[in-house]
Motif scaffolding. Structure first.
Motif: not given
Length: 266
Positions: A151-161, A196-204
């Motif tokens: 939302w802040r950057s107004q572009r697609p963002e990806y996180s490898d978690w 509540s979220i750190a161990g749930k997702y590999a990628e977002v």
């Protein structure tokens, strides 16, 4: 908003009916006298309430029907995206590994804008064919997570978690450990949200949802996540490739058409 108005209107109508019933009973036993003028007023008000209630019911049904149709369309679009991603991953992903959510900003008051309060989001859709994970209960805003960064950057963002999820899966951090985490790991979360979220997702992946008729008008964010699998010893990112990014952009365009945002001049 309309449902709340209808609820209060019906409460007022019930109170009016109660008052009329009490006055009628008191008049029947001779404790009060009801003149012709008051009787006429009671009839007029009662008929108006009945008519207003019928109109309100029709409006409420139409709004509910429109909302149901929109939710179904969003869900169908999300399921299509999930199946296309799963099919294109050469069996590295199953449909149950992927989740799709759609967020839109909640209206801000002038005071909130003046104070620079972060935009808060309302989730319109949470589509997850798999039963895990359950909702995290986070109040999403523009300061936290890949969603907020998009939302802040107004572009697609990806996180490898994956590394983060592997590090914190099955446990919670305490205050000391949390304060020592790098900013790109914390991603704006407080300790409760992080745990509540750190161990749930590999990628977002977070994809901007643009207004189709007004250039550079951001109306929401679509997020796509991949569940962390602790038993996946051959982990490979699946949501960062060019094909996946094309799928996200196309799906977000469909979401924009479903939401049908009004022009600013409307």
């Amino acid at each position: 908003m309309w449902q709340r108005i209808f609820w209060w209107a019906r409460l007022a109508a019930a109170a009016w009916a109660g008052i009329v019933a009490i006055l009628t009973a008191l008049h029947a036993i001779g404790w009060v006298t009801i003149g012709p003028a008051l009787t006429a007023v009671a009839w007029v008000v009662s008929l108006f309430i009945i008519a207003a209630d019928n109109v309100g019911t029709l409006i409420s049904r139409r709004l509910t029907g429109s909302r149901t149709e929109r939710e179904q369309a969003l869900s169908d679009n999300a399921l299509t995206l999930i199946h296309r991603l799963a099919r294109g991953s050469r069996r590295a992903l199953g449909s149950g590994d992927i989740g799709v959510s759609v967020y839109v900003p909640e209206p801000q008051t002038r005071r909130q804008r003046t104070k620079g309060a972060p935009v808060k989001f309302k989730r319109l859709l949470r589509c997850r064919p798999g039963e895990y994970p359950q909702q995290s209960g986070i109040s999403w805003n523009a300061d936290v997570g890949t969603l907020g960064k998009c939302w802040r950057s107004q572009r697609p963002e990806y996180s490898d978690w994956y590394a983060v999820a592997q590090r914190f899966s099955g446990r919670e951090v305490d205050e000391n450990e949390f304060e020592g985490l790098e900013p790109d790991v914390r991603q704006g979360f407080d300790i409760v949200g992080f745990n509540s979220i750190a161990g749930k997702y590999a990628e977002v992946h977070a994809e901007p949802i643009w207004h189709l008729d007004e250039q550079r008008t951001l109306i929401g964010v679509m997020t796509v996540d991949r569940v962390f699998d602790a038993e996946d010893d051959a982990y490979m990112p699946q949501l960062s490739g060019s094909t996946a990014r094309q799928e996200f952009a196309a799906s977000a365009s469909v979401v924009s058409r479903i939401l049908k945002p009004k022009r600013r001049s409307d």
